[in-house]
Write an enzyme that holds these catalytic residues in place. Structure first.
Site, PDB file in Angstrom:
ATOM      1  N   HIS A 195      19.419 -54.637  -7.155  1.00 11.03           N
ATOM      2  CA  HIS A 195      20.142 -54.973  -8.461  1.00 11.03           C
ATOM      3  C   HIS A 195      19.071 -55.152  -9.773  1.00 11.03           C
ATOM      4  O   HIS A 195      19.021 -54.450 -10.523  1.00 11.03           O
ATOM      5  CB  HIS A 195      20.941 -56.296  -8.446  1.00 11.03           C
ATOM      6  CG  HIS A 195      21.831 -56.191  -7.228  1.00 11.03           C
ATOM      7  ND1 HIS A 195      22.949 -55.648  -7.177  1.00 11.03           N
ATOM      8  CD2 HIS A 195      21.869 -57.040  -6.156  1.00 11.03           C
ATOM      9  CE1 HIS A 195      23.532 -55.706  -6.236  1.00 11.03           C
ATOM     10  NE2 HIS A 195      23.056 -56.723  -5.370  1.00 11.03           N
TER      11      HIS A 195
HETATM   12  O1  RIB Z   1      24.545 -60.181  -8.067  1.00  8.99           O
HETATM   13  C1  RIB Z   1      23.270 -59.808  -8.178  1.00  8.99           C
HETATM   14  C2  RIB Z   1      22.323 -60.861  -8.797  1.00  8.99           C
HETATM   15  O2  RIB Z   1      22.402 -62.007  -8.202  1.00  8.99           O
HETATM   16  C3  RIB Z   1      20.643 -60.502  -8.550  1.00  8.99           C
HETATM   17  O3  RIB Z   1      20.171 -60.892  -9.888  1.00  8.99           O
HETATM   18  C4  RIB Z   1      20.193 -61.260  -7.662  1.00  8.99           C
HETATM   19  O4  RIB Z   1      18.909 -61.555  -7.713  1.00  8.99           O
HETATM   20  C5  RIB Z   1      21.256 -62.479  -7.832  1.00  8.99           C
HETATM   21  O5  RIB Z   1      20.558 -63.193  -8.802  1.00  8.99           O
END
Ligand code: RIB
Ligand code: CA
Length: 309
Positions: free
Chosen positions: A238
């Site tokens: 992500h």
């Molecule tokens: O949903 C994904 C996000 O949530 C990413 O930033 C991961 O590090 C968590 O913070």
């Protein structure tokens, strides 16, 4: 080529750590400050992780602790994904630098004041610190060039069917950011769940052979363990997409949309609604060249000599 001054704000977090590895490896970016935010783990744990990551990667800038809780909501963590420490897995060096005496908003404001060029904020956790900065220092809003954030999902959520974790932790903060008028680049689940790094890629990274490559491969192994149980064929990376948006936009497909954040609703709190019925406030990433992204990761870890850069 003039470098882009950036502030890295995150809740490390395995994918935050890999995003910061990409940022440090990029000659385009000039990291001016790192600020921790509560999200994946408590603010104490994400701050300790931020210091250790900066030590490992050789990120030499002030590091400040963020706010202890979201603007209004109760804190919410994700130990199932990132472990009790927030960065379980490989052993990391102890911090080589002291934590700044300033808190996150004060340090962010100082960086904005002192920068000649507008500063880009790369936020890969809840938007708590960024929103607090906008509320406390409206006079500095024009010094924020853009906010490249990981958060939300036009088509779906992950922590609830409607909401992605970063937005759900602090929807009020996210609403403030999207309504601020500061240009936003949104890397939500629409693109980040396509940014899959497969076990074969983990081995390509490990084979680079330096210390950072080994740690990144171990972070990927740990981060993938949770997602493999959910049926993912690889680790959805992500947060690194928020950095790719700045340094390799050629790998992305995006669309200008108006994004609005739901802060009420029994079932939809934290949803990010994207549409074109109002003027666009965000460039929303929707697709990624996955193979090109994997190659980019391998190239980035290769820039770290033995030990840190
Ligand atoms: O949903 C994904 C996000 O949530 C990413 O930033 C991961 O590090 C968590 O913070
Ligand atoms: Ca994160």
């Amino acid at each position: 080529m003039s470098r882009i001054p950036v502030i890295l704000d995150g809740d490390p977090g395995h994918d935050d750590a890999i995003a910061w590895m990409l940022a440090k490896a990029s000659p385009m970016l000039d990291i001016r400050a790192v600020t921790s935010v509560c999200g994946n783990q408590t603010i104490e744990k994400t701050t300790y992780n931020a210091l250790r990551i900066c030590t490992l990667l050789g990120i030499d800038c002030p590091v400040a602790m963020g706010r202890p809780s979201p603007l209004l909501a109760e804190p919410m963590n994700a130990p199932s994904v990132h472990g009790q420490s927030g960065l379980d897995g490989p052993k990391l060096p102890e911090p080589a630098m002291e934590l700044s005496r300033m808190r996150s908003v004060e340090l962010m404001a100082k960086v904005l004041r002192e920068s000649e060029a507008p500063v880009t904020i790369v936020s890969t956790g809840p938007q708590t610190n960024v929103a607090a900065l906008l509320l406390a220092h409206p006079e500095l809003k024009n010094k924020i060039g853009q906010i490249s954030l990981m958060g939300g999902g036009i088509a779906h959520g992950n922590w609830t069917p409607a909401a992605e974790f970063n937005i759900l932790v602090d929807p009020e903060a996210a609403k403030i950011v999207f309504e601020s008028g500061v240009p936003v680049i949104m890397s939500g689940l629409d693109v980040t769940e396509k940014a899959l790094i497969f076990p074969a890629d983990f081995e390509r990274i490990r084979a680079v052979g330096n210390q950072v490559a080994g740690v990144v491969a171990d972070w990927l192994e740990f981060f993938y363990a949770f997602h493999r149980e959910l049926g993912y064929p690889g680790a959805p990376l992500h947060d690194p997409v928020a950095v790719v948006s700045l340094v390799r936009p050629d790998l992305l497909i995006s669309k200008e949309l108006c994004v609005e954040v739901e802060t009420k609703g029994e079932y939809c709190r934290g949803a990010t609604i994207g549409h074109d019925r109002k003027p666009a406030n965000a460039r929303v990433n929707l697709g990624i060249d996955r193979d090109g992204f994997a190659d980019f990761l391998v190239e980035a870890v290769s820039t770290y000599g033995e030990g840190k850069q």
